[in-house]
Every structure is written in C-alpha cells, then in structure tokens.
Write a protein that holds these residues in place. Sequence first.
Motif, short mmCIF file in Angstrom:
data_model
loop_
_atom_site.label_atom_id
_atom_site.label_comp_id
_atom_site.label_asym_id
_atom_site.label_seq_id
_atom_site.Cartn_x
_atom_site.Cartn_y
_atom_site.Cartn_z
N SER A 17 -11.65 -0.05 18.15
CA SER A 17 -11.62 0.83 17.06
C SER A 17 -11.34 -0.14 15.77
N LEU A 18 -11.97 0.45 14.59
CA LEU A 18 -11.64 -0.43 13.42
C LEU A 18 -10.37 0.35 12.67
N ASP A 19 -9.74 -0.35 12.26
CA ASP A 19 -8.22 -0.26 11.75
C ASP A 19 -8.64 -0.18 10.17
N ARG A 20 -8.63 0.89 9.53
CA ARG A 20 -8.95 0.96 8.17
C ARG A 20 -7.71 1.38 7.25
N ARG A 21 -6.68 0.94 7.84
CA ARG A 21 -5.42 1.59 7.29
C ARG A 21 -5.06 0.21 6.16
N PHE A 22 -5.64 0.22 5.24
CA PHE A 22 -4.99 -0.77 4.06
C PHE A 22 -5.54 0.03 2.79
N ALA A 54 0.95 -1.50 0.17
CA ALA A 54 -0.04 0.06 0.20
C ALA A 54 0.89 1.29 0.07
N LYS A 55 0.49 2.15 -0.78
CA LYS A 55 1.17 3.43 -0.79
C LYS A 55 0.26 4.67 -0.85
N ASP A 107 1.30 -0.44 -4.88
CA ASP A 107 2.38 -0.56 -5.90
C ASP A 107 2.53 -1.87 -6.28
N ILE A 108 2.44 -2.18 -7.41
CA ILE A 108 2.42 -3.82 -7.52
C ILE A 108 3.55 -4.12 -8.80
N ARG A 109 4.48 -4.86 -8.35
CA ARG A 109 5.53 -5.34 -9.28
C ARG A 109 5.66 -6.88 -9.43
N ASP A 110 6.16 -7.29 -10.45
CA ASP A 110 6.25 -8.83 -10.90
C ASP A 110 7.77 -9.23 -10.36
N VAL A 111 7.92 -10.27 -9.77
CA VAL A 111 8.78 -10.90 -8.99
C VAL A 111 9.42 -11.96 -9.79
N SER A 112 10.74 -12.33 -9.77
CA SER A 112 11.61 -13.32 -10.09
C SER A 112 12.22 -14.07 -8.89
N TRP A 113 12.64 -15.41 -9.15
CA TRP A 113 13.12 -16.22 -8.01
C TRP A 113 14.57 -16.19 -8.12
N ASP A 114 15.34 -15.91 -6.76
CA ASP A 114 16.67 -15.73 -6.78
C ASP A 114 17.15 -17.12 -6.06
N ALA A 115 17.57 -17.95 -6.95
CA ALA A 115 18.01 -19.44 -6.38
C ALA A 115 19.16 -19.38 -5.10
#
Length: 557
Positions: free
Chosen positions: A517-522, A345-346, A356-364
């Motif tokens: 209280s409701l935490d709506r920080r998302f 979240a930003k 913020d969405i990023r594609d990821v790769s695997w580091d073996a």
Amino acid sequence: MKKIFIFTMLLSITLFTSCDMDFLPNDKIVPEQLSVDPSGAFYATDGNYAIFKDILNYKGSTYSGNTYVRHYFQMAEFPADNVCLAGRTSDPLYEALTYKTTPDLRNVTYLWYVSYKIINGTNALIETLEEGTSSYADHLKGENYFLRAVAHFNLSNLYAKPYVLGRDNPSVILRTSTDTKVTQRSTVGKVYDQVVDDLENAIRLLSNQPRNGNAGYVSKATAQAFLSRVYLYMGDKDQEVIDLVNTMLAGADPATKLESTATFPTYFINALSSKETLWAVAHTSKESRGGSSIGSMFLTDGAGWGEIYSSDPLNDLYDRHPNDVRTSFIKPKTTSSTQYMVRWAKPSNDDFYENDIRDVSWDAVENKYYFNDGANKIFVETEIVNGYEQNYITYNGAKTRARLSLKMEDRYGWPKYFVTKFSYQDGDPMLSSPVMIRWAEVILNRAEAHARKGNTTQALNDVNVIRQRAGLSGNQLFRNDNMMGYTDLLDVVLDERRLELAFEGHRMFDIYRNKKSLDRRFSGVQPYEIVNYDNNKIQYPIPMDEINTSGISQNLY
C-alpha cells in the motif's frame, strides 16, 4: 498512388524537424501504399516514434501540453508518494495526483487517443513489412513490434488492474491489425500475452545497435530490457527476469553498463548519447515545450511553474546518506546558508496536510535548535529510527515528526525542493529527452526478482552496484550482516528503486504489483491517506468518448 505516398513521406520529414505541425502519416499510410514504395516504412516508423512527443490535433484543436510523454509521466508518477504538489492547479495532473479522475479529463482521454494512434501506425507496418527481405527491413519491423508493445503495456497498467490481481480482469482494447471493425476490452492476461509476443518478435528482428547510433531509437537490448520489466510486473516470472538480464549482460560486470559516479549528475542532460540509456524519447533544441514541458512542473528557472516538489518521505530517504550523488537531482531553494527552520505537517481545512514552519535558534546550553511558543522553548529533538537519525518536536502535548533544514523559499507554505531530471538538455531548463528505460532499472529488475525468490546475496549484489555508482561505500553498502535497519529484503530493493528511479514513472507500479500500500500521509494537496493496492481508484477511467463510440464497459473508480 506513388505521388500520394511521396507527399506523405515529405510531410513526415517536415514533422520530424518541426513538432508543431499537424501530422498523422502513420494513420494515413495503408499496406497497399507501402507495397508500392517499401522505403516509406523508414519515414512511417519515424512517424510512430514522433507521436510519443508531438502535439497532435485533438478534437479540432492543439494544446501544447498534449503530448504522450508529458501525460504518461504525470499519470504514472504523480499518484505515488515521491512528489508533493504545492497548492491546487487547473492542470489535470491535479486529478491524477489526488485520485480524483473522471472519464472526460484531458490527460485521461488524450493518452488513450494517442496510444491507439501509435498502435494503428505500428499495425500498418507490421502487416506490410515482409520478413527476410533485408536486415534493415527486419529491424524496422522489430521497432514497430516494440512500440506496439509499449503502447499496449502502458495502457493496461494505467487503465486496468495490476496483472498480479488476476489475468481475467478487464483491460484495454487489444489491436493487432488494421482491421478495427470489432471493438471490445481484452483481459489483462491477453494483453500481457500479446505484449510478450510482440517483444519476443522485436528481440528476434532487431539488430544490436539502434538506428543512427543514439538512444532515440531502440535496439535488441531495448526490447530485452522492456521484456524484463513486463516479466517483473507479472509476478510469477522472476526466474525469466533473472535469465533475461543474465543473457543481456553475457557475463559482463553490470557496473560497466552504467554512467560513472562522476558523470551521473549530468546523465539526464546527455541521455541520448549515454551508454546507460536503452531508449529515450528524443527531443531537439527546437522542441522545447517551455511551460508545457514535463520539467516545467518540477522547476522554476526563467521559465516553468515549479509547483511539484520531492516529497518529505523521499527526502528522508535521500537524507540518510548526504553523499549520495542522486541528491544532485533535488535542488532545495534555500534562502540562507546559516539560518535554520523547522516544519511539520498539520491538518488543513481540506483533506490534505499543510506545513507549520518556524524559524529556529541555537541553544548553546542544550546543544539543540528551538523556537519560542509563548513563554516555552520547543526544542528540536533527535532520535534514531531504524538505524537513522530523524527529528521530532513535542508540541501541544504530542510528539510530532519534524524536518530541520536551512531556511527555504516556499510556495503557499511548501518549501521548494525542485527536481531537475527533466531539465537542462542543451542548457535549456525546460528541455529533456525523457528516459523510458535504462540499464539501472534492468539491474534493479534482476535485484527484485532475486529478492522475491529469496536469493539474498544476489539481490544485495545488484543493489550495491547501483549504490556504489551513487558514490556510497563501506557500511553504506548492504551485506547479510549490515541490513541498515531493514528486516525485509524486498523492501531494500523497493527503496533502492525509489532512490534511483524517482520521478521516472515506476513507483506506483512497484508498490501495487507487490501488493503493498502507498502511504501518502505527508504534506501536500494529495489526500492524507493510505491507498491499498486493490483500491479500484488506482485504475484510470475509460474515456467517455470511447464508451460513447464503442459501448465498452467502464472501470469502477
């Protein structure tokens, strides 16, 4: 007179099979008419049930989204923390979700209007049906006591402060007769007292089986179950909750009242015929609302808007145990079975947070997923928080909570976590019979009452009944020596209620009545904030039409 009444009954029958007609027979029936032909009480009572689902002429027009159940579920559920709205919408659900309500919004005004239609209809029957004439007539009167209690109770919880904040706070207009000459706001305490009285009368009059043998009608157990909810909301009736649920069970294993682990994933599709359902607002295949249904906001499947998704905090809770069958009601719209992405979240340029969405790769070598940020590799790290794994990244010098998942389809940057609790009855993605009360809630009502009284073993036993039905076992069940990171017994119960009853209109009331209280920080278009239980904005405003007509006072909001 009798001809007029027979015409009204025929109109009632027509509406009950064709929901799009204009129908208000319960308003038009007066006690004198029922005394001429008491059999009309059957049709009039059906009319009162129908108003929970039907589209009524309102202010000279009809709108397909104007139904009690649609507005109620959105107004009760969306101000909480279970849902994420992906982008703005012109539907007034937006104002409910963002606490930006006004006295002239369609949902605010229509729910008030239709609630008093139900109340006026039930009053006509309660005044006229003479007790003791027959068990059938007594049952009908009990149904009307129940429906009046539901209407007043829901009005008070939406348009007034929680009961636990004081009995003397102003509530809604209390109507217990067809005499409407005086209009004034009652106190929260008086409304609750009347609701309790109505439910006690319903319990006394209702038979053990619902009419027609399906859960579209109520029985004695329905009224008892709803009374357990009312007592729970009062905060000082925990022993009464426990005693009432014990009476309902009469020594039976509570698990026998629930669907099995195998059948629960299709429970909401078959709610009307399920032993778990104590009352649902019955819809037939002819009554699908399409894009105006409750399910249309949660799902896109040939129809539907699909703008409301399960929230990240709720998804986190489900992710703790992927074998939990309740995850079957959440349908991530994945686009790959092998490729992953990470998001966090930003802040946006508004008062909400986006992703913020990023594609990821695997580091073996590192055995971690990563994405490139210029020349740097940003790794997706894992840590244990309160006994559970969660992901984070260190980005721009800050440690940030992140979510790792298969690649997903998104709407304006919000991944689509569709919800199906209001879909697929009769195979129709937009059709359901919304469940108003079921046995799982009743068991959790007792669990919460035990928790507040400090009865740890009993509270955990009830929670575990629900968890075992969800397919959890072994160390996935709570014990005194296995609290799975929790330090507060009440939080165990509240989280279990959240897992079990998500999207069914409980979460906001669960939090605020316990003075939390409701935490709506998302991420989502709701303001990124914590909402305290004593914030005036948790009350909906009194409709301006009512204030202009009767002069009653407005809420602070």
